[in-house]
Every structure is written in structure tokens, then in C-alpha cells.
Write a protein that holds these residues in place. Sequence first.
Motif, PDB file in Angstrom:
ATOM      1  N   PHE A  50       0.833  -1.197   0.000  1.00 58.13           N
ATOM      2  CA  PHE A  50       0.000   0.000   0.000  1.00 58.13           C
ATOM      3  C   PHE A  50       0.874   1.255   0.000  1.00 58.13           C
ATOM      4  N   TYR A  51       1.933   1.254   0.789  1.00 62.41           N
ATOM      5  CA  TYR A  51       2.890   2.368   0.766  1.00 62.41           C
ATOM      6  C   TYR A  51       3.433   2.568  -0.649  1.00 62.41           C
ATOM      7  N   LEU A  52       3.795   1.465  -1.284  1.00 65.68           N
ATOM      8  CA  LEU A  52       4.367   1.536  -2.632  1.00 65.68           C
ATOM      9  C   LEU A  52       3.354   2.104  -3.623  1.00 65.68           C
ATOM     10  N   ALA A  53       2.090   1.676  -3.524  1.00 65.92           N
ATOM     11  CA  ALA A  53       1.062   2.173  -4.435  1.00 65.92           C
ATOM     12  C   ALA A  53       0.858   3.672  -4.265  1.00 65.92           C
ATOM     13  N   ILE A  54       0.861   4.152  -3.028  1.00 64.96           N
ATOM     14  CA  ILE A  54       0.694   5.592  -2.793  1.00 64.96           C
ATOM     15  C   ILE A  54       1.876   6.373  -3.354  1.00 64.96           C
ATOM     16  N   PHE A  55       3.096   5.871  -3.131  1.00 67.98           N
ATOM     17  CA  PHE A  55       4.280   6.573  -3.644  1.00 67.98           C
ATOM     18  C   PHE A  55       4.222   6.659  -5.169  1.00 67.98           C
ATOM     19  N   ARG A  56       3.859   5.546  -5.820  1.00 67.15           N
ATOM     20  CA  ARG A  56       3.751   5.553  -7.279  1.00 67.15           C
ATOM     21  C   ARG A  56       2.684   6.541  -7.740  1.00 67.15           C
ATOM     22  N   TYR A  57       1.600   6.637  -6.970  1.00 65.51           N
ATOM     23  CA  TYR A  57       0.519   7.546  -7.363  1.00 65.51           C
ATOM     24  C   TYR A  57       0.943   9.003  -7.185  1.00 65.51           C
ATOM     25  N   ILE A  58       1.763   9.282  -6.201  1.00 68.79           N
ATOM     26  CA  ILE A  58       2.301  10.641  -6.044  1.00 68.79           C
ATOM     27  C   ILE A  58       3.095  11.020  -7.293  1.00 68.79           C
ATOM     28  N   GLN A  59       3.851  10.085  -7.825  1.00 69.76           N
ATOM     29  CA  GLN A  59       4.596  10.347  -9.051  1.00 69.76           C
ATOM     30  C   GLN A  59       3.661  10.597 -10.229  1.00 69.76           C
ATOM     31  N   VAL A  60       2.559   9.842 -10.287  1.00 76.14           N
ATOM     32  CA  VAL A  60       1.571  10.043 -11.351  1.00 76.14           C
ATOM     33  C   VAL A  60       0.959  11.437 -11.249  1.00 76.14           C
ATOM     34  N   LEU A  61       0.580  11.836 -10.047  1.00 75.08           N
ATOM     35  CA  LEU A  61      -0.039  13.147  -9.837  1.00 75.08           C
ATOM     36  C   LEU A  61       0.934  14.276 -10.171  1.00 75.08           C
ATOM     37  N   THR A  62       2.211  14.066  -9.899  1.00 73.76           N
ATOM     38  CA  THR A  62       3.222  15.078 -10.221  1.00 73.76           C
ATOM     39  C   THR A  62       3.307  15.294 -11.729  1.00 73.76           C
ATOM     40  N   LYS A  63       3.267  14.195 -12.471  1.00 70.55           N
ATOM     41  CA  LYS A  63       3.323  14.309 -13.938  1.00 70.55           C
ATOM     42  C   LYS A  63       2.081  14.984 -14.494  1.00 70.55           C
ATOM     43  N   LYS A  64       0.951  14.829 -13.806  1.00 70.87           N
ATOM     44  CA  LYS A  64      -0.284  15.480 -14.252  1.00 70.87           C
ATOM     45  C   LYS A  64      -0.315  16.959 -13.896  1.00 70.87           C
ATOM     46  N   GLY A  65       0.582  17.393 -13.016  1.00 72.85           N
ATOM     47  CA  GLY A  65       0.599  18.784 -12.591  1.00 72.85           C
ATOM     48  C   GLY A  65      -0.340  19.078 -11.443  1.00 72.85           C
ATOM     49  N   THR A  66      -0.912  18.048 -10.816  1.00 72.03           N
ATOM     50  CA  THR A  66      -1.800  18.248  -9.666  1.00 72.03           C
ATOM     51  C   THR A  66      -0.962  18.162  -8.391  1.00 72.03           C
ATOM     52  N   HIS A  67      -0.222  19.234  -8.127  1.00 71.83           N
ATOM     53  CA  HIS A  67       0.759  19.212  -7.048  1.00 71.83           C
ATOM     54  C   HIS A  67       0.111  19.262  -5.666  1.00 71.83           C
ATOM     55  N   TYR A  68      -1.034  19.941  -5.552  1.00 70.20           N
ATOM     56  CA  TYR A  68      -1.682  19.986  -4.240  1.00 70.20           C
ATOM     57  C   TYR A  68      -2.211  18.603  -3.858  1.00 70.20           C
ATOM     58  N   THR A  69      -2.753  17.880  -4.826  1.00 75.75           N
ATOM     59  CA  THR A  69      -3.210  16.513  -4.553  1.00 75.75           C
ATOM     60  C   THR A  69      -2.027  15.623  -4.197  1.00 75.75           C
ATOM     61  N   ALA A  70      -0.908  15.809  -4.899  1.00 79.10           N
ATOM     62  CA  ALA A  70       0.298  15.043  -4.573  1.00 79.10           C
ATOM     63  C   ALA A  70       0.779  15.370  -3.170  1.00 79.10           C
ATOM     64  N   PHE A  71       0.715  16.642  -2.787  1.00 83.38           N
ATOM     65  CA  PHE A  71       1.085  17.048  -1.427  1.00 83.38           C
ATOM     66  C   PHE A  71       0.177  16.387  -0.396  1.00 83.38           C
ATOM     67  N   THR A  72      -1.121  16.300  -0.695  1.00 86.67           N
ATOM     68  CA  THR A  72      -2.068  15.660   0.221  1.00 86.67           C
ATOM     69  C   THR A  72      -1.740  14.189   0.400  1.00 86.67           C
ATOM     70  N   TYR A  73      -1.390  13.512  -0.682  1.00 90.06           N
ATOM     71  CA  TYR A  73      -1.015  12.096  -0.583  1.00 90.06           C
ATOM     72  C   TYR A  73       0.306  11.920   0.159  1.00 90.06           C
ATOM     73  N   ALA A  74       1.198  12.880   0.035  1.00 85.27           N
ATOM     74  CA  ALA A  74       2.453  12.805   0.789  1.00 85.27           C
ATOM     75  C   ALA A  74       2.174  12.897   2.291  1.00 85.27           C
ATOM     76  N   LYS A  75       1.259  13.784   2.689  1.00 82.20           N
ATOM     77  CA  LYS A  75       0.861  13.854   4.100  1.00 82.20           C
ATOM     78  C   LYS A  75       0.250  12.541   4.551  1.00 82.20           C
ATOM     79  N   LEU A  76      -0.606  11.979   3.705  1.00 83.02           N
ATOM     80  CA  LEU A  76      -1.244  10.705   4.041  1.00 83.02           C
ATOM     81  C   LEU A  76      -0.202   9.606   4.215  1.00 83.02           C
ATOM     82  N   LEU A  77       0.768   9.565   3.322  1.00 81.80           N
ATOM     83  CA  LEU A  77       1.813   8.541   3.395  1.00 81.80           C
ATOM     84  C   LEU A  77       2.613   8.657   4.683  1.00 81.80           C
ATOM     85  N   LEU A  78       2.921   9.869   5.103  1.00 81.07           N
ATOM     86  CA  LEU A  78       3.667  10.060   6.345  1.00 81.07           C
ATOM     87  C   LEU A  78       2.815   9.718   7.559  1.00 81.07           C
ATOM     88  N   SER A  79       1.520  10.002   7.497  1.00 78.40           N
ATOM     89  CA  SER A  79       0.654   9.764   8.652  1.00 78.40           C
ATOM     90  C   SER A  79       0.507   8.286   8.972  1.00 78.40           C
TER      91      SER A  79
END
Length: 645
Positions: free
Chosen positions: A379-408
Motif C-alpha cells: 500500500f505504501y508503494l502504491a501511494i508513492f507511485r501515485y504521487i509520481q503520477v499526480l506530479t506528472k499530471k501537474g496536480t501538485h496539491y493533490t500530490a502534497f495531500t497524498y504525501a501527508k497521508l503517506l507520512l501519517s
Amino acid sequence: MSSRALRRLERQRETLASEEAPEVDDEVEYQHPPQQQKAKKNLFALIGDNSDDDVDDHARDDTDEAVKPEPMKVSLPTKSQKRKNKKKAKAQVAKEDSEDDFDKVLKEYGIEPEQAIDTTQELDMDEDDEDDTAHFILDPSFRFFTPKKQVRCAKLLSVDTKDLDPDNEFKKLFGKLSQEAIDDANSTTSTSIPPEDLQKIRRMARIVRGWGGRDRRSIPGTTRKLVLTKIRDDWIPTQKKDMTMEELTAREIVQDRLSTSEDWIDVINNDVTTELKYGIKYYKFERGEDSKMANSQFFASVVLRPNHEAVAQLLGRYPYHVETILQVALILIRQGDKSNSNGLVERALFAFDRAFKQSFEIGNGLSRLPFNYYLNREFYLAIFRYIQVLTKKGTHYTAFTYAKLLLSLDPSEDPFGVRYFIDFYACIAGEFQWLVDFVNSALVKTYTNWYTPGLAYSCPLALLSLGKHKEAKEALQRAFVAHPYTGYKLLESIGLADDIPVNDYSVFEVGPEIEATTTAYLLQAPAIWKNAQDRTFLHDTLLEFIRSEIALDNTREKNGLIPNNFIRFAILSDEGKVMAKIPKEWWEENEIFEYDILPPKVGNVERLEDFIDDRIMNSFTDDEHLMEMVRNMSLQELIDNAPHD
């Protein structure tokens, strides 16, 4: 005899009794003679009374007369029900045996089992007795990151589940979108698929009731909605979940920590008790026995005999096997097919999303997924990969939200090194005040290692963006004292003048950790230090610190080992410059598999090998051995050993 032993003996008797009972193929109803039912209680008579026995006698008599007796229905268990009951009874006996063994351990340390998890103690959240010292040694138990600190930091790690949907960020970026445009975007497939296959999937979706719904977040068999994903048209409709989620008991949490911690059992027990009282909950993902075939074939195709085509074929047979999904997505990325790989990452998240337990509060900052459980790591791996996907899409705030979720999910271990990159996403998303609060919280101040170069040097930038120039200079001084080498290299990479004393950092003893973490930050720094005024401030202030020799007595720049969480981050980021800083000896000593990068080496650690079928593995091993023999045989030997009619 203890009460637990008596209960276990009683269950054994019930199991034997059910085995000796006559076989009944169908459920049979027996009509018993009419019996007088227990009186229904008058609800009005109970208002303000906590006792069930003190009901008014007249109310009881009136109710007895009003209720007519009805025949009682009794059903005998069927064969399948007997087998299930027998399995449950045996499992309960085994569970209680293990609990008895654990109770013996508790007693050895002078702890009574009944008092092992004391839930009666009251806790004072208002009491301010926490230690604010930054500790240099990162102890395995994270003793100084207390439950009280975790609760106080929960707000910083909490997320609004609406922010996990990139469509909401697109609405903010491009204005209000029509419902037709949203529906059209959601109806697109996540991977390329032939039209005829897509029509078959849509027909299946109509058969599987409750699949998707109008909002594409409905799950068959439950009223709970998907949180992380929306169902795409090319996802195979199915009512069966590939995995489930279970909440860990206090006993399981204590056992896990005993396997890794050097603390006394009574200390661990007290810590777990306190965390549970503060609302910190622990969960794990699980899969059934029927997943062993998919696990075994995946393991054989990735580890025993690596074959990309074989892994891709597995995806057709097991469309929601997360290891296969993520492995194929990685293969497609390396082949340049980013569109299809992004859709596969979303599908992997969906497999976890539909498994969430009803009580799992994903955005509250207090739900934990221990890293020692194998599917949690996926699950950690899937979230990290999705952060990379969101970064490529330019949705940086959503990527930031997932980064918070991953750390939590595990802020103490931080298994994927979120503290090494979350500052980048906070700055790109414009969350400057959050970044300042984060750096000044126990999530960073408890241990010196948590104050990473990125957090240190991005915090002054956040303060500048907030118009706080005095605080920014103080924050930059703190950063330079903690990471002087990074300060020198930062001047070298984005400095504005020719008089930068770039060679002065040779006075520091710089080891692999400092060099690698600095390199990682320098790759991100140009993207956030873009403003000319900010660069001028950085240049002038750092030169002032250098000339005053403010950091020459620094003791943190040591020849330290690179932490495992940073290595996971470096490998998953696929940055060659960063991975080049990892010593060659490390690569020679460690075997890396991309589906499970650096699992913990100590404690009760689950691995993929624990969930495969040994018979399938033996067949692959025998086949491999046979192929090796064939390769080593000469042509004449092959002819001599060939079967003859």
C-alpha cells in the motif's frame, strides 16, 4: 482451573457434540409447544432508570397479558455449517493456546494478564510535560516521540478526503466544469483496451449490481464509498474483494514491538495502552488462501525466472493482484507508455481502497499501518507511485495531500522517506504556513535526523513567501548550522555571484548520508527557489554566515550511514545522481526487488515468500534445474538421453 481454560474446555465439548450429532442435509423447523415469552419492557418506565430489574410491576403484568405466545422455531445446523463451526472452534482453541503462552511471558515480567492492557486510566491531554529537546540518536522504539506528541501533531497530518481526488484540483485550476465534462473524463479508460472487450466489461458491470454507481465510488455489498479512486470503465466488475483489512489488537501490537524493541515488556505494554487510549489505531491488510496461486506465479516470474511477458500475462488472469499491477506499470513506464502505467497504478490503489475497514479513518492522522506487514508495504508503494503520477499530471496539491497521508501511516519510521521530499510539494502547492508549522512541530524537532536538508532550507523560503524576513533569516541560520555542507552546495548551484567560497566546505567531514541527502535536495531546489529576490536573500545571508564561520564547530556533519528510508526514496525516485551517492558496497550486500524494496530485517516481518504455495515453487525449481542440466549437456548426450519408442 482458570476461566480461560474452562471456556476452552467448554468449546471442545461443543465441538465433539456437534461431530457426534446426526447428519441433517437441510434446515428443519421443529414446532415446540406454546411457551410464554419473556415480557417486553415498557420503554417509558425505563426513562431515567439504569436498572433493567426495577421495572414497575403493574407495567410488567399489563405487558404479559398483551403479548401472545408464539411457537418457537429451532433449526439444526447443516453439514456446511457444522464444518464452519468446527473450524471456528479449532481456531479459537489455537488462539487461546497462543494467548496462554503470551500470558506466561507477561507473568515472567511480573505483569498479570488481566492487567496487561489497562483501559481505565485517565489521560490528561492538557498537561504540558513534553520534552522539546532534539535527540541526536534515533532509537528503534522512538521513545521520545510520545503518544501525546503524536496526537498533537495529528492535525498537521490529517487530510480532507476530498483533496485526495485530483478532479477537485482541476476544478480549482480551470474553474467550474460542467457535469458532462466530468462524466466524460471519468468514463475514459485507464488503459488502452479493444472496443469489443470494453463492451463485454460494460455488460458485466450491469450484471454486478452496485458496481460503481453514478458517482463511480460505489462498492458491491457495502454502503461505504471509495475514497482514493473512481471506478474506470475498463476495470473488471467483481463482487469479490482481493483483500481485507483488520484492526490489530493490543496483544498483537505488543508482540510486534517485543520482536524489535529492547525495552522491557511492561514499558511496551504501557506505551501501547497509552496510544490506544489516545485513539491511535493500527491496521493491516490481509489476503485469503486463494491468493497463493497468484503470489506463487508472480514470485516465479519476477524472482526465480524474470520474464516481463509472463508478468503481463498474469495481469489478465489476476486483474487485481497489486504486485502484478505495479510491476507491469513499472515495465510500461520504462517502455515509455506512461498513460497505461498511470491507469494501472490507480487500479492498484482501488484494490486497497475497496478493502478499507469501516472503522479505518484514513484522514485523521492517527491511523497506522505497521511496515512489518507485507501488504501494508504494498500500500505504501502504491501511494508513492501515485504521487509520481499526480506530479506528472501537474496536480501538485493533490500530490502534497497524498504525501501527508503517506507520512501519517507511520510518522515514526517514515518508511519511504517523506521528510526528504514533502517540503518540495508544500512549496509547489503554496502550503507555506503548513511547512513552517511542520518544521516547528514534534514531527521534525524530536530527532535531529528528522530535520532533513530539504526541510531546513525550504522553511526559510516559506517564511519569505509569508513576508516574514526576520524569521526567515533566523530559520536559514538554523539550517546552515545543522547542514553547512548543503548550504555551500546550494550557493554553488543557484548562487548569484562569482565570489562564492565554494571550496570552503572541504573543512567538514562529509559522509555518504550528508552527500546523498544534499544531492537529493539540490535536484528539487531550482524548482522552488525561482524568485530572484529569494535567491538574492539566500546568497547574501549564506555568505554572511560563511564569513562569520558560524558553522565551523558543527558536529552533525559526520560520516553516517544512509538511512533505509532515504534509500527506498532514492530507488523509487529513479534519480541516477542520488543513487550514485549510495556506496558500491551497499549494492553488493543487498538484493533489491522493486515489488518490495528493503523490507525490515528485524522482528515479525511478513514477506511474499510467506504467502506462496510450496508445491508450485518446487515445480518451478525442478524445471529450472532440468533446464540447467540440458544447457550443460552436449548434443550427443541429449540424443542418448532422448526417449525412444
